[in-house]
Design an enzyme around this catalytic site. Structure first.
Site, PDB file in Angstrom:
ATOM      1  N   HIS A 137       0.844  -1.190   0.000  1.00 41.79           N
ATOM      2  CA  HIS A 137       0.000   0.000   0.000  1.00 41.79           C
ATOM      3  C   HIS A 137       0.884   1.247   0.000  1.00 41.79           C
ATOM      4  O   HIS A 137       1.931   1.284   0.644  1.00 41.79           O
ATOM      5  CB  HIS A 137      -0.895   0.038   1.250  1.00 41.79           C
ATOM      6  CG  HIS A 137      -2.001  -0.963   1.223  1.00 41.79           C
ATOM      7  ND1 HIS A 137      -3.163  -0.760   0.524  1.00 41.79           N
ATOM      8  CD2 HIS A 137      -2.118  -2.174   1.819  1.00 41.79           C
ATOM      9  CE1 HIS A 137      -3.967  -1.799   0.687  1.00 41.79           C
ATOM     10  NE2 HIS A 137      -3.348  -2.679   1.460  1.00 41.79           N
ATOM     11  N   ALA A 197       7.670 -22.654   6.952  1.00 40.10           N
ATOM     12  CA  ALA A 197       6.385 -22.180   7.492  1.00 40.10           C
ATOM     13  C   ALA A 197       6.427 -20.744   7.993  1.00 40.10           C
ATOM     14  O   ALA A 197       7.414 -20.300   8.583  1.00 40.10           O
ATOM     15  CB  ALA A 197       5.958 -23.109   8.637  1.00 40.10           C
ATOM     16  N   ALA A 245      11.903 -20.875   8.808  1.00 44.98           N
ATOM     17  CA  ALA A 245      10.549 -20.599   9.268  1.00 44.98           C
ATOM     18  C   ALA A 245      10.463 -19.232   9.953  1.00 44.98           C
ATOM     19  O   ALA A 245      11.341 -18.842  10.715  1.00 44.98           O
ATOM     20  CB  ALA A 245      10.102 -21.691  10.240  1.00 44.98           C
ATOM     21  N   THR A 277      13.170  -9.374   2.561  1.00 50.74           N
ATOM     22  CA  THR A 277      13.002  -8.038   1.986  1.00 50.74           C
ATOM     23  C   THR A 277      14.035  -7.726   0.914  1.00 50.74           C
ATOM     24  O   THR A 277      13.933  -6.693   0.258  1.00 50.74           O
ATOM     25  CB  THR A 277      13.099  -6.975   3.087  1.00 50.74           C
ATOM     26  OG1 THR A 277      14.393  -7.054   3.703  1.00 50.74           O
ATOM     27  CG2 THR A 277      12.015  -7.172   4.138  1.00 50.74           C
ATOM     28  N   LYS A 278      15.040  -8.602   0.748  1.00 47.69           N
ATOM     29  CA  LYS A 278      16.066  -8.365  -0.271  1.00 47.69           C
ATOM     30  C   LYS A 278      16.462  -9.695  -0.899  1.00 47.69           C
ATOM     31  O   LYS A 278      16.109 -10.771  -0.405  1.00 47.69           O
ATOM     32  CB  LYS A 278      17.278  -7.663   0.326  1.00 47.69           C
ATOM     33  CG  LYS A 278      17.977  -8.428   1.428  1.00 47.69           C
ATOM     34  CD  LYS A 278      19.150  -7.622   1.982  1.00 47.69           C
ATOM     35  CE  LYS A 278      19.883  -8.401   3.080  1.00 47.69           C
ATOM     36  NZ  LYS A 278      21.025  -7.614   3.614  1.00 47.69           N
TER      37      LYS A 278
END
Length: 207
Positions: A133, A162, A180, A185-186
């Site tokens: 968003h 998981a 898990a 993010t990279k």
């Protein structure tokens, strides 16, 4: 190239020990014919996805799930196993390889594009989301500010364990493992093992 018949493709013929009953085979045959007429990303497609992914892991459920995605997704795919609860949003932007195992309650959202290679394993509750968003303008509700998106690529032989989350723009290299509960993010190098929030490389496979 070896010719594969329609009946073989939907899994109603094969080794005797895995062969469904006659009633199941007839049902699967007509279900496959119906799936071929469902328009991708239509309201009917999303409704059918909810129905087929509510079926249990045993019995006819996995077979119907495989048929549904095989005949409605952009490219024909050959899943090894599909557990209940899979949700794919914007399926027209998703490309799936062969021999994929998807565990329970996996969510894939592809506003831009999401690609999974061959032999990928997705653990329970994995989230793959290539969008975010927008929220910069404090004078407008976040719900009105739209989205941003960037392609996610997951190469062959990757295990995402998981409760992990894969975020937009990430490229996960061949043979990598995501531990898990990680939030990726990279980019992840080939054969790396990553863990944590945000995920960081902790070792390489084989070390």
């Amino acid at each position: 190239m070896e010719h594969i018949t329609f009946r073989e493709r939907i899994g109603i013929v094969g080794k005797k020990r895995n062969k469904p009953s006659l009633r199941e085979r007839i049902g699967l045959y007509f279900y496959a014919r119906r799936c071929k007429k469902i328009k991708l990303s239509s309201e009917k497609w999303y409704k059918e996805q909810d129905i087929v992914n509510s079926l249990p892991s045993a019995g006819i459920g996995p077979k119907k799930r495989k048929i549904f995605y095989k005949f409605t997704m952009p490219d024909s795919v050959d899943f090894q196993f599909l557990h209940p609860g899979l949700v794919i949003n914007f399926p027209e932007n998703v490309r799936l390889g062969n021999n994929i195992i998807i565990n329970r309650n996996v969510s894939i959202t592809a506003r831009s594009k999401v690609s999974l290679g061959n032999d990928v394993l997705l653990g329970p509750n994995v989230v793959i989301n290539d969008g975010n968003h927008l929220f910069v303008d404090r004078d407008k509700p976040i719900t009105t500010q739209g989205h941003t998106a960037k392609e996610i690529v997951i190469e062959d032989d990757v295990w995402i364990a998981a409760n992990s989350v894969i975020l937009k723009g990430v490229h996960i290299g061949k043979g990598a493992v995501v531990a898990a509960g990680s939030v990726v993010t990279k980019d992840v190098p080939p054969y790396a093992v990553v863990a944590g929030v945000p995920a960081r490389q902790i070792k390489n496979r084989g070390e």
